[in-house]
Write a protein that holds these residues in place. Structure first.
Motif, PDB file in Angstrom:
ATOM      1  N   ILE A  44       0.832  -1.210   0.000  1.00 49.68           N
ATOM      2  CA  ILE A  44       0.000   0.000   0.000  1.00 49.68           C
ATOM      3  C   ILE A  44       0.860   1.250   0.000  1.00 49.68           C
ATOM      4  CG2 ILE A  44      -1.661   1.345   1.346  1.00 49.68           C
ATOM      5  CD1 ILE A  44      -2.748  -1.349   2.408  1.00 49.68           C
ATOM      6  N   VAL A  45       1.808   1.325   0.943  1.00 49.56           N
ATOM      7  CA  VAL A  45       2.602   2.546   1.112  1.00 49.56           C
ATOM      8  C   VAL A  45       3.507   2.798  -0.091  1.00 49.56           C
ATOM      9  CG1 VAL A  45       4.371   3.672   2.508  1.00 49.56           C
ATOM     10  CG2 VAL A  45       2.523   2.417   3.617  1.00 49.56           C
ATOM     11  N   SER A  46       4.234   1.777  -0.526  1.00 50.10           N
ATOM     12  CA  SER A  46       5.190   1.991  -1.615  1.00 50.10           C
ATOM     13  C   SER A  46       4.489   2.333  -2.926  1.00 50.10           C
ATOM     14  CB  SER A  46       6.073   0.754  -1.796  1.00 50.10           C
ATOM     15  OG  SER A  46       5.302  -0.384  -2.108  1.00 50.10           O
ATOM     16  N   THR A  47       3.398   1.638  -3.235  1.00 50.53           N
ATOM     17  CA  THR A  47       2.694   1.919  -4.485  1.00 50.53           C
ATOM     18  C   THR A  47       1.961   3.249  -4.412  1.00 50.53           C
ATOM     19  OG1 THR A  47       2.405  -0.453  -4.809  1.00 50.53           O
ATOM     20  CG2 THR A  47       1.066   0.996  -6.170  1.00 50.53           C
ATOM     21  N   ALA A  48       1.382   3.555  -3.251  1.00 47.84           N
ATOM     22  CA  ALA A  48       0.714   4.844  -3.090  1.00 47.84           C
ATOM     23  C   ALA A  48       1.707   5.983  -3.264  1.00 47.84           C
ATOM     24  CB  ALA A  48       0.048   4.924  -1.723  1.00 47.84           C
ATOM     25  N   THR A  66       0.967   2.801 -15.924  1.00 48.25           N
ATOM     26  CA  THR A  66       2.271   2.197 -16.205  1.00 48.25           C
ATOM     27  C   THR A  66       3.171   2.226 -14.971  1.00 48.25           C
ATOM     28  OG1 THR A  66       2.143   2.878 -18.530  1.00 48.25           O
ATOM     29  CG2 THR A  66       4.327   2.334 -17.648  1.00 48.25           C
ATOM     30  N   ALA A  67       3.222   3.381 -14.312  1.00 46.86           N
ATOM     31  CA  ALA A  67       4.061   3.509 -13.118  1.00 46.86           C
ATOM     32  C   ALA A  67       3.564   2.598 -12.004  1.00 46.86           C
ATOM     33  CB  ALA A  67       4.073   4.966 -12.649  1.00 46.86           C
ATOM     34  N   GLY A  68       2.237   2.555 -11.830  1.00 51.26           N
ATOM     35  CA  GLY A  68       1.683   1.724 -10.767  1.00 51.26           C
ATOM     36  C   GLY A  68       1.931   0.248 -10.992  1.00 51.26           C
ATOM     37  N   LEU A  69       1.729  -0.220 -12.214  1.00 49.12           N
ATOM     38  CA  LEU A  69       1.958  -1.629 -12.518  1.00 49.12           C
ATOM     39  C   LEU A  69       3.437  -1.992 -12.384  1.00 49.12           C
ATOM     40  CD1 LEU A  69      -0.392  -2.273 -15.579  1.00 49.12           C
ATOM     41  CD2 LEU A  69      -0.588  -3.229 -13.277  1.00 49.12           C
ATOM     42  N   ALA A  70       4.294  -1.083 -12.855  1.00 48.46           N
ATOM     43  CA  ALA A  70       5.733  -1.345 -12.732  1.00 48.46           C
ATOM     44  C   ALA A  70       6.130  -1.434 -11.267  1.00 48.46           C
ATOM     45  CB  ALA A  70       6.526  -0.244 -13.435  1.00 48.46           C
ATOM     46  N   GLY A  71       5.602  -0.514 -10.462  1.00 54.71           N
ATOM     47  CA  GLY A  71       5.918  -0.550  -9.032  1.00 54.71           C
ATOM     48  C   GLY A  71       5.370  -1.787  -8.353  1.00 54.71           C
ATOM     49  N   LEU A  72       4.168  -2.195  -8.747  1.00 54.45           N
ATOM     50  CA  LEU A  72       3.555  -3.395  -8.167  1.00 54.45           C
ATOM     51  C   LEU A  72       4.394  -4.634  -8.463  1.00 54.45           C
ATOM     52  CD1 LEU A  72      -0.205  -4.366  -8.282  1.00 54.45           C
ATOM     53  CD2 LEU A  72       1.536  -6.016  -8.917  1.00 54.45           C
ATOM     54  N   MET A  73       4.761  -4.809  -9.737  1.00 58.98           N
ATOM     55  CA  MET A  73       5.515  -6.004 -10.106  1.00 58.98           C
ATOM     56  C   MET A  73       6.920  -5.979  -9.504  1.00 58.98           C
ATOM     57  SD  MET A  73       3.457  -7.878 -11.618  1.00 58.98           S
ATOM     58  CE  MET A  73       4.678  -9.141 -11.921  1.00 58.98           C
ATOM     59  N   GLY A  75       7.945  -4.403  -6.816  1.00 53.57           N
ATOM     60  CA  GLY A  75       7.872  -4.569  -5.367  1.00 53.57           C
ATOM     61  C   GLY A  75       7.531  -5.986  -4.956  1.00 53.57           C
ATOM     62  N   SER A  76       6.540  -6.575  -5.616  1.00 52.89           N
ATOM     63  CA  SER A  76       6.123  -7.923  -5.238  1.00 52.89           C
ATOM     64  C   SER A  76       7.209  -8.950  -5.529  1.00 52.89           C
ATOM     65  CB  SER A  76       4.827  -8.306  -5.966  1.00 52.89           C
ATOM     66  OG  SER A  76       5.002  -8.237  -7.370  1.00 52.89           O
ATOM     67  N   LEU A  77       7.893  -8.815  -6.669  1.00 49.34           N
ATOM     68  CA  LEU A  77       8.970  -9.749  -6.995  1.00 49.34           C
ATOM     69  C   LEU A  77      10.166  -9.557  -6.065  1.00 49.34           C
ATOM     70  CD1 LEU A  77       8.797  -9.625 -10.890  1.00 49.34           C
ATOM     71  CD2 LEU A  77       8.164 -11.546  -9.416  1.00 49.34           C
ATOM     72  N   SER A  78      10.451  -8.300  -5.734  1.00 50.39           N
ATOM     73  CA  SER A  78      11.551  -8.039  -4.800  1.00 50.39           C
ATOM     74  C   SER A  78      11.250  -8.615  -3.428  1.00 50.39           C
ATOM     75  CB  SER A  78      11.780  -6.529  -4.692  1.00 50.39           C
ATOM     76  OG  SER A  78      12.754  -6.236  -3.721  1.00 50.39           O
ATOM     77  N   MET A  79      10.011  -8.433  -2.951  1.00 51.09           N
ATOM     78  CA  MET A  79       9.624  -8.990  -1.658  1.00 51.09           C
ATOM     79  C   MET A  79       9.722 -10.511  -1.669  1.00 51.09           C
ATOM     80  SD  MET A  79       8.544  -6.769   0.742  1.00 51.09           S
ATOM     81  CE  MET A  79       7.234  -7.602   1.645  1.00 51.09           C
ATOM     82  N   PHE A 169       4.719 -12.302  -2.022  1.00 50.09           N
ATOM     83  CA  PHE A 169       4.288 -11.839  -3.351  1.00 50.09           C
ATOM     84  C   PHE A 169       2.800 -11.492  -3.357  1.00 50.09           C
ATOM     85  CE2 PHE A 169       2.539 -12.543  -7.567  1.00 50.09           C
ATOM     86  CZ  PHE A 169       3.427 -11.860  -8.394  1.00 50.09           C
ATOM     87  N   ILE A 170       1.986 -12.395  -2.821  1.00 51.68           N
ATOM     88  CA  ILE A 170       0.534 -12.193  -2.853  1.00 51.68           C
ATOM     89  C   ILE A 170       0.125 -11.038  -1.945  1.00 51.68           C
ATOM     90  CG2 ILE A 170      -1.674 -13.244  -2.241  1.00 51.68           C
ATOM     91  CD1 ILE A 170      -0.445 -15.947  -3.097  1.00 51.68           C
ATOM     92  N   SER A 171       0.671 -10.989  -0.730  1.00 58.48           N
ATOM     93  CA  SER A 171       0.260  -9.934   0.199  1.00 58.48           C
ATOM     94  C   SER A 171       0.666  -8.555  -0.319  1.00 58.48           C
ATOM     95  CB  SER A 171       0.857 -10.187   1.586  1.00 58.48           C
ATOM     96  OG  SER A 171       2.273 -10.160   1.555  1.00 58.48           O
ATOM     97  N   PHE A 172       1.872  -8.438  -0.876  1.00 56.79           N
ATOM     98  CA  PHE A 172       2.297  -7.152  -1.428  1.00 56.79           C
ATOM     99  C   PHE A 172       1.407  -6.759  -2.611  1.00 56.79           C
ATOM    100  CE2 PHE A 172       4.656  -4.216  -4.010  1.00 56.79           C
ATOM    101  CZ  PHE A 172       5.392  -3.449  -3.135  1.00 56.79           C
ATOM    102  N   THR A 173       1.108  -7.720  -3.474  1.00 60.38           N
ATOM    103  CA  THR A 173       0.278  -7.436  -4.646  1.00 60.38           C
ATOM    104  C   THR A 173      -1.111  -6.970  -4.245  1.00 60.38           C
ATOM    105  OG1 THR A 173       1.484  -9.072  -5.974  1.00 60.38           O
ATOM    106  CG2 THR A 173      -0.701  -8.428  -6.744  1.00 60.38           C
TER     107      THR A 173
END
Length: 248
Positions: A44-48, A66-73, A75-79, A169-173
């Protein structure tokens, strides 16, 4: 210490009622649930912060998406990768400790029995009772007894790195989807307000759940969570507005 031995040492052999909240595995489940809440909170915080920052520079829905999807992917993959590496390292260390304990039990069983007796005595059990309990625990499951009492490891519940990775991955997404949808779905004039209110409400819920899981005061946890998210969005929006005004 196993349930049976703990009961023998502290309550004359009585066993805990199966409905009591401290039954085996509850701590593990609470830790997983707490980790899931924290993962969603991070999403929530990082994507917001990311989408609000972009919104400060442009009102293009395509750019925000584009920015939101890039950040989501990212962040989730990094986590997921970080959690996999961390839990794999922990599991390797635990397995190495169990292997060493297994070897010591095979080569010096008497010394290991004496050691287990001493550890039980350190927990406030008299020597004679500690010896009896140690002998019973050793006869039942020597490796499990030493793993739990000496190493603080439950050999039957070693963390699975793949489970940890998927959970992160799931919780971050899930957490990241809220600010992403909140910034791209509403009309242009409503985007920022809807996103800020949605994020603060979600962070309030995460803070409440985290506090309840940890038996901590709810109000400070909620306020800290909301304040952190608000600061993150304010700072990134200011940076985006400055860059947008500068034409960067």
């Amino acid at each position: 210490m196993t349930d049976d031995s703990a009961g023998a040492a502290e309550g004359g052999g009585s066993r805990p009622h199966p409905d009591e909240p401290h039954h085996a595995g509850l701590s593990t489940r609470l830790n997983w649930l707490r980790a899931a809440v924290l993962g969603a909170n991070d999403g929530i915080v990082s994507t917001a912060g990311l989408v609000v920052g972009v919104a400060g520079a442009t009102d293009s829905r395509a750019a925000l998406l584009t920015a939101g999807l890039a950040g989501l992917m990212a962040g989730s993959l990094s986590m997921a990768a970080g959690e996999y590496v961390s839990v794999s390292t922990q599991r390797d260390s635990e397995q190495a400790a169990l292997a060493l304990e297994r070897e010591e039990l095979a080569t010096t069983p008497q010394a290991e029995l004496d050691e287990l007796t001493g550890l039980l005595e350190e927990r406030g059990i008299s020597h004679d009772l500690a010896r009896e309990v140690a002998e019973q625990m050793t006869a039942r499951d020597a490796l499990g007894a030493h793993a739990r009492v000496e190493l603080g490891i439950d050999p039957d519940e070693l963390a699975n790195p793949w489970h940890a990775a998927w959970a992160s991955f799931i919780s971050f997404t899930v957490g990241a989807l809220l600010p992403l949808l909140a910034i791209v779905l509403p009309p242009r004039d409503w985007r920022l307000g809807v996103t800020v209110l949605s994020v603060l409400a979600a962070l309030s819920a995460c803070g409440w759940i985290s506090a309840r899981l940890g038996n901590a005061p709810v109000r400070p946890a909620v306020l800290r969570n909301m304040a952190g998210g608000a600061i993150a969005m304010a700072v990134t929006y200011a940076v985006g507005a400055l860059l947008g005004a500068a034409g960067v």
